[in-house]
Design a protein around this motif. Structure first.
Motif, PDB file in Angstrom:
ATOM      1  N   VAL A   1       5.898   2.175 -14.085  1.00 18.03           N
ATOM      2  CA  VAL A   1       5.434   1.515 -12.859  1.00 18.03           C
ATOM      3  C   VAL A   1       5.843   0.044 -12.867  1.00 18.03           C
ATOM      4  N   LYS A   2       5.767  -0.594 -14.026  1.00 16.59           N
ATOM      5  CA  LYS A   2       6.206  -1.990 -14.125  1.00 16.59           C
ATOM      6  C   LYS A   2       7.675  -2.129 -13.722  1.00 16.59           C
TER       7      LYS A   2
ATOM      8  N   ILE B   1       3.789   6.054  -5.720  1.00 22.72           N
ATOM      9  CA  ILE B   1       3.986   6.156  -7.173  1.00 22.72           C
ATOM     10  C   ILE B   1       3.596   7.562  -7.604  1.00 22.72           C
ATOM     11  N   GLU B   2       4.445   8.168  -8.396  1.00 18.93           N
ATOM     12  CA  GLU B   2       4.191   9.533  -8.849  1.00 18.93           C
ATOM     13  C   GLU B   2       3.004   9.561  -9.808  1.00 18.93           C
ATOM     14  N   THR B   3       2.035  10.413  -9.509  1.00 17.99           N
ATOM     15  CA  THR B   3       0.881  10.577 -10.381  1.00 17.99           C
ATOM     16  C   THR B   3       1.370  10.981 -11.770  1.00 17.99           C
TER      17      THR B   3
ATOM     18  N   TYR C   1      -6.158  -2.544  -6.606  1.00 19.64           N
ATOM     19  CA  TYR C   1      -5.913  -2.218  -8.008  1.00 19.64           C
ATOM     20  C   TYR C   1      -5.033  -0.984  -8.131  1.00 19.64           C
ATOM     21  N   LEU C   2      -4.227  -0.963  -9.201  1.00 21.14           N
ATOM     22  CA  LEU C   2      -3.550   0.248  -9.622  1.00 21.14           C
ATOM     23  C   LEU C   2      -4.397   0.840 -10.740  1.00 21.14           C
ATOM     24  N   VAL C   3      -4.686   2.134 -10.652  1.00 20.13           N
ATOM     25  CA  VAL C   3      -5.584   2.790 -11.601  1.00 20.13           C
ATOM     26  C   VAL C   3      -4.779   3.709 -12.511  1.00 20.13           C
ATOM     27  N   PHE C   4      -4.980   3.533 -13.812  1.00 16.07           N
ATOM     28  CA  PHE C   4      -4.343   4.371 -14.814  1.00 16.07           C
ATOM     29  C   PHE C   4      -5.421   5.018 -15.671  1.00 16.07           C
TER      30      PHE C   4
ATOM     31  N   ILE D   1       0.844  -1.201   0.000  1.00 12.69           N
ATOM     32  CA  ILE D   1       0.000   0.000   0.000  1.00 12.69           C
ATOM     33  C   ILE D   1       0.875   1.246   0.000  1.00 12.69           C
ATOM     34  N   HIS D   2       1.923   1.241   0.801  1.00 18.92           N
ATOM     35  CA  HIS D   2       2.843   2.383   0.842  1.00 18.92           C
ATOM     36  C   HIS D   2       3.506   2.589  -0.525  1.00 18.92           C
TER      37      HIS D   2
END
Length: 99
Positions: A43-44, A34-36, A84-87, A28-29
């Protein structure tokens, strides 16, 4: 049970719990840091080895893609949350969790 067996059992139990780190809070941290605006490929590249993310099967909703974190090492989430990671337009927007 003899005293020596009880001590060995206790030491083993303590060792077992210490060695089984739950990386849920670390995950979670990491996601929160992760930079918006980061691209999916960026990110990968920084994905920690304690996470498995399904990069091949995103949930698509318009211009949003949600990538499921399928496994967090050592995690035994009793609530069984989906993370989830949201893009949006292939740029990192944030993370979301739900049951």
């Amino acid at each position: 049970m003899s005293k020596s067996k009880a001590i060995i059992s206790l030491v083993f139990t303590i060792f077992f719990f210490i060695s089984c780190k739950d990386y849920y809070n670390d995950a979670i941290h990491w996601a929160d840091e992760i930079e918006t605006g980061s691209m999916i490929e960026e990110v990968k590249e920084i994905q920690p080895n304690y996470l498995e993310i399904d990069w091949n099967n995103p949930q698509v909703n318009g211009n949003e893609k949600l990538f499921l974190i399928t496994s967090i090492k050592g995690n035994h989430d009793i609530l069984n949350m989906s993370n989830y990671l949201v893009f949006e337009n292939d740029k990192f927007k944030g993370r979301t969790s739900h049951k």
